[in-house]
Design a protein around this motif. Structure first.
Motif, PDB file in Angstrom:
ATOM      1  N   SER A 130      23.201  14.236   3.980  1.00 40.07           N
ATOM      2  CA  SER A 130      24.307  15.083   3.553  1.00 40.07           C
ATOM      3  C   SER A 130      24.693  14.751   2.116  1.00 40.07           C
ATOM      4  CB  SER A 130      25.515  14.901   4.479  1.00 40.07           C
ATOM      5  OG  SER A 130      25.965  13.577   4.466  1.00 40.07           O
ATOM      6  N   GLY A 131      25.243  15.729   1.420  1.00 39.46           N
ATOM      7  CA  GLY A 131      25.720  15.507   0.069  1.00 39.46           C
ATOM      8  C   GLY A 131      24.654  15.427  -0.994  1.00 39.46           C
ATOM      9  N   ARG A 132      23.469  15.959  -0.718  1.00 41.65           N
ATOM     10  CA  ARG A 132      22.410  15.937  -1.747  1.00 41.65           C
ATOM     11  C   ARG A 132      22.832  16.794  -2.929  1.00 41.65           C
ATOM     12  NH1 ARG A 132      16.910  17.568  -0.341  1.00 41.65           N
ATOM     13  NH2 ARG A 132      16.191  15.933  -1.705  1.00 41.65           N
ATOM     14  N   LYS A 133      22.590  16.275  -4.107  1.00 40.86           N
ATOM     15  CA  LYS A 133      22.955  16.988  -5.329  1.00 40.86           C
ATOM     16  C   LYS A 133      21.779  17.838  -5.798  1.00 40.86           C
ATOM     17  CE  LYS A 133      25.749  13.077  -6.723  1.00 40.86           C
ATOM     18  NZ  LYS A 133      25.608  11.801  -7.388  1.00 40.86           N
ATOM     19  N   PRO A 134      22.065  19.050  -6.287  1.00 39.59           N
ATOM     20  CA  PRO A 134      20.969  19.842  -6.847  1.00 39.59           C
ATOM     21  C   PRO A 134      20.485  19.217  -8.152  1.00 39.59           C
ATOM     22  CG  PRO A 134      23.067  20.979  -7.113  1.00 39.59           C
ATOM     23  CD  PRO A 134      23.337  19.740  -6.320  1.00 39.59           C
ATOM     24  N   PRO A 178      23.875   6.870   8.986  1.00 41.50           N
ATOM     25  CA  PRO A 178      22.869   6.330   8.065  1.00 41.50           C
ATOM     26  C   PRO A 178      22.310   7.365   7.089  1.00 41.50           C
ATOM     27  CG  PRO A 178      21.925   6.616  10.245  1.00 41.50           C
ATOM     28  CD  PRO A 178      23.408   6.874  10.362  1.00 41.50           C
ATOM     29  N   PHE A 179      22.456   8.655   7.419  1.00 42.98           N
ATOM     30  CA  PHE A 179      22.006   9.731   6.535  1.00 42.98           C
ATOM     31  C   PHE A 179      23.196  10.459   5.921  1.00 42.98           C
ATOM     32  CE2 PHE A 179      18.612   9.775   9.957  1.00 42.98           C
ATOM     33  CZ  PHE A 179      17.675   9.069   9.227  1.00 42.98           C
ATOM     34  N   GLY A 180      24.362   9.819   5.909  1.00 39.49           N
ATOM     35  CA  GLY A 180      25.579  10.461   5.439  1.00 39.49           C
ATOM     36  C   GLY A 180      26.298  11.130   6.601  1.00 39.49           C
ATOM     37  N   PRO A 181      27.496  11.676   6.351  1.00 37.15           N
ATOM     38  CA  PRO A 181      28.320  12.205   7.448  1.00 37.15           C
ATOM     39  C   PRO A 181      27.809  13.494   8.090  1.00 37.15           C
ATOM     40  CG  PRO A 181      29.417  12.548   5.340  1.00 37.15           C
ATOM     41  CD  PRO A 181      28.196  11.705   5.068  1.00 37.15           C
ATOM     42  N   SER A 182      27.047  14.304   7.393  1.00 36.63           N
ATOM     43  CA  SER A 182      26.595  15.591   7.941  1.00 36.63           C
ATOM     44  C   SER A 182      25.150  15.891   7.547  1.00 36.63           C
ATOM     45  CB  SER A 182      27.493  16.718   7.433  1.00 36.63           C
ATOM     46  OG  SER A 182      28.830  16.485   7.763  1.00 36.63           O
ATOM     47  N   PRO A 183      24.201  15.100   8.005  1.00 35.25           N
ATOM     48  CA  PRO A 183      22.808  15.381   7.636  1.00 35.25           C
ATOM     49  C   PRO A 183      22.291  16.623   8.352  1.00 35.25           C
ATOM     50  CG  PRO A 183      22.872  13.647   9.265  1.00 35.25           C
ATOM     51  CD  PRO A 183      24.310  13.969   8.913  1.00 35.25           C
ATOM     52  N   THR A 184      21.212  17.167   7.832  1.00 35.02           N
ATOM     53  CA  THR A 184      20.536  18.297   8.451  1.00 35.02           C
ATOM     54  C   THR A 184      19.102  17.870   8.741  1.00 35.02           C
ATOM     55  OG1 THR A 184      21.844  19.836   7.139  1.00 35.02           O
ATOM     56  CG2 THR A 184      19.845  20.705   8.138  1.00 35.02           C
ATOM     57  N   GLY A 185      18.622  18.209   9.900  1.00 34.71           N
ATOM     58  CA  GLY A 185      17.254  17.850  10.220  1.00 34.71           C
ATOM     59  C   GLY A 185      16.659  18.765  11.261  1.00 34.71           C
ATOM     60  N   PHE A 186      15.348  18.909  11.203  1.00 32.15           N
ATOM     61  CA  PHE A 186      14.614  19.684  12.193  1.00 32.15           C
ATOM     62  C   PHE A 186      13.383  18.906  12.628  1.00 32.15           C
ATOM     63  CE2 PHE A 186      17.067  22.928  10.053  1.00 32.15           C
ATOM     64  CZ  PHE A 186      17.550  23.664  11.123  1.00 32.15           C
ATOM     65  N   VAL A 217       8.900  19.182  25.749  1.00 33.84           N
ATOM     66  CA  VAL A 217       9.307  18.800  24.392  1.00 33.84           C
ATOM     67  C   VAL A 217       8.953  19.887  23.373  1.00 33.84           C
ATOM     68  CG1 VAL A 217       7.211  17.573  23.663  1.00 33.84           C
ATOM     69  CG2 VAL A 217       9.438  16.797  22.874  1.00 33.84           C
ATOM     70  N   ALA A 218       8.093  20.826  23.742  1.00 34.66           N
ATOM     71  CA  ALA A 218       7.662  21.854  22.796  1.00 34.66           C
ATOM     72  C   ALA A 218       8.832  22.706  22.342  1.00 34.66           C
ATOM     73  CB  ALA A 218       6.584  22.729  23.426  1.00 34.66           C
ATOM     74  N   GLY A 219       8.853  22.981  21.046  1.00 32.24           N
ATOM     75  CA  GLY A 219       9.908  23.795  20.461  1.00 32.24           C
ATOM     76  C   GLY A 219      10.466  23.128  19.225  1.00 32.24           C
ATOM     77  N   THR A 220      11.561  23.701  18.732  1.00 35.00           N
ATOM     78  CA  THR A 220      12.215  23.171  17.541  1.00 35.00           C
ATOM     79  C   THR A 220      13.571  22.599  17.935  1.00 35.00           C
ATOM     80  OG1 THR A 220      11.066  24.705  16.094  1.00 35.00           O
ATOM     81  CG2 THR A 220      13.087  23.732  15.231  1.00 35.00           C
ATOM     82  N   TRP A 221      13.884  21.471  17.353  1.00 34.54           N
ATOM     83  CA  TRP A 221      15.102  20.726  17.654  1.00 34.54           C
ATOM     84  C   TRP A 221      15.871  20.484  16.356  1.00 34.54           C
ATOM     85  CZ3 TRP A 221      15.587  19.319  22.872  1.00 34.54           C
ATOM     86  CH2 TRP A 221      14.434  19.484  23.654  1.00 34.54           C
ATOM     87  N   LYS A 222      17.198  20.572  16.429  1.00 36.72           N
ATOM     88  CA  LYS A 222      18.051  20.348  15.255  1.00 36.72           C
ATOM     89  C   LYS A 222      18.782  19.022  15.415  1.00 36.72           C
ATOM     90  CE  LYS A 222      21.606  22.238  12.382  1.00 36.72           C
ATOM     91  NZ  LYS A 222      21.854  23.327  11.523  1.00 36.72           N
ATOM     92  N   LEU A 223      18.876  18.266  14.329  1.00 33.64           N
ATOM     93  CA  LEU A 223      19.535  16.969  14.366  1.00 33.64           C
ATOM     94  C   LEU A 223      21.030  17.133  14.653  1.00 33.64           C
ATOM     95  CD1 LEU A 223      19.162  13.889  13.905  1.00 33.64           C
ATOM     96  CD2 LEU A 223      19.762  14.312  11.501  1.00 33.64           C
ATOM     97  N   VAL A 224      21.513  16.399  15.647  1.00 34.53           N
ATOM     98  CA  VAL A 224      22.927  16.401  16.018  1.00 34.53           C
ATOM     99  C   VAL A 224      23.619  15.166  15.457  1.00 34.53           C
ATOM    100  CG1 VAL A 224      24.557  16.285  17.967  1.00 34.53           C
ATOM    101  CG2 VAL A 224      22.507  17.727  18.124  1.00 34.53           C
ATOM    102  N   SER A 225      22.972  14.019  15.617  1.00 32.39           N
ATOM    103  CA  SER A 225      23.560  12.775  15.119  1.00 32.39           C
ATOM    104  C   SER A 225      22.485  11.722  14.942  1.00 32.39           C
ATOM    105  CB  SER A 225      24.641  12.255  16.073  1.00 32.39           C
ATOM    106  OG  SER A 225      24.066  11.853  17.311  1.00 32.39           O
ATOM    107  N   ALA A 226      22.830  10.716  14.160  1.00 29.10           N
ATOM    108  CA  ALA A 226      21.931   9.588  13.932  1.00 29.10           C
ATOM    109  C   ALA A 226      22.776   8.326  13.860  1.00 29.10           C
ATOM    110  CB  ALA A 226      21.152   9.775  12.636  1.00 29.10           C
ATOM    111  N   SER A 227      22.226   7.247  14.353  1.00 32.59           N
ATOM    112  CA  SER A 227      22.907   5.951  14.242  1.00 32.59           C
ATOM    113  C   SER A 227      21.859   4.865  14.158  1.00 32.59           C
ATOM    114  CB  SER A 227      23.835   5.711  15.432  1.00 32.59           C
ATOM    115  OG  SER A 227      23.090   5.644  16.633  1.00 32.59           O
ATOM    116  N   VAL A 228      22.279   3.738  13.644  1.00 27.16           N
ATOM    117  CA  VAL A 228      21.400   2.577  13.550  1.00 27.16           C
ATOM    118  C   VAL A 228      22.230   1.368  13.954  1.00 27.16           C
ATOM    119  CG1 VAL A 228      21.826   2.280  11.072  1.00 27.16           C
ATOM    120  CG2 VAL A 228      19.749   1.358  12.078  1.00 27.16           C
ATOM    121  N   SER A 229      21.632   0.470  14.743  1.00 22.15           N
ATOM    122  CA  SER A 229      22.373  -0.701  15.213  1.00 22.15           C
ATOM    123  C   SER A 229      21.466  -1.924  15.256  1.00 22.15           C
ATOM    124  CB  SER A 229      22.956  -0.427  16.605  1.00 22.15           C
ATOM    125  OG  SER A 229      21.925  -0.101  17.514  1.00 22.15           O
ATOM    126  N   THR A 230      22.109  -3.084  15.230  1.00 17.82           N
ATOM    127  CA  THR A 230      21.388  -4.353  15.334  1.00 17.82           C
ATOM    128  C   THR A 230      21.681  -4.964  16.696  1.00 17.82           C
ATOM    129  OG1 THR A 230      23.196  -5.703  14.485  1.00 17.82           O
ATOM    130  CG2 THR A 230      21.677  -4.762  12.850  1.00 17.82           C
TER     131      THR A 230
END
Length: 143
Positions: free
Chosen positions: A49-53, A25-33, A3-16
């Protein structure tokens, strides 16, 4: 430790359990590490995604509304971690969500090639019991 290293977010989902699902859940194109070190430390950051300055470059001059939106569209935490066969436990020491500091966040982990899939146990979010699933892809060491 695989597991050691850096990973980039590819996708996220939430379900019941009832079948409701949100694939953004984080918008259409989130960025994460997500980073795990050999020394047993970790950090996670997700930017919606879509954060405003902010209208001002000085945070202290931003309006309360802007600050609230900036806070609600970015998540970060760090601490130590423990890895077992099918779980990684994030022992959170600091977090952008104050209630997460000094807590253990349990994630079920699956390895699939150069990706890991982390899933939460069923968790209360927005008044519903939901399971979050995040897919992360290893960032090559040379990049």
């Amino acid at each position: 430790m695989r597991v050691a290293g850096t990973w980039k977010l590819v996708s996220a989902s939430v379900s019941t359990a009832g079948g409701e699902r949100n694939d953004a859940p984080f918008g259409p194109s989130p960025t994460g590490f997500l980073t795990y070190t050999l020394e047993g430390r970790m950090s996670a950051m997700i930017s919606y995604s879509g954060r405003k300055p902010l209208t001002a470059s000085d945070l202290s001059r931003a309006s309360l509304e802007e600050k609230a939106e900036a806070f609600s569209t970015f998540l970060a935490y760090a601490g130590r971690f423990t890895l077992t066969e099918d779980k990684v436990i994030h022992h959170t020491e600091v977090s952008s969500i104050p209630n997460w500091a000094n807590t253990d966040l349990v994630r079920f982990i699956k390895f699939q090639g150069d990706r890991i899939i982390l899933a939460t146990p069923p968790t209360s979010t927005n008044g519903k019991i939901q399971t979050w699933e995040l897919v992360w892809e290893r960032v090559p060491a040379s990049s």
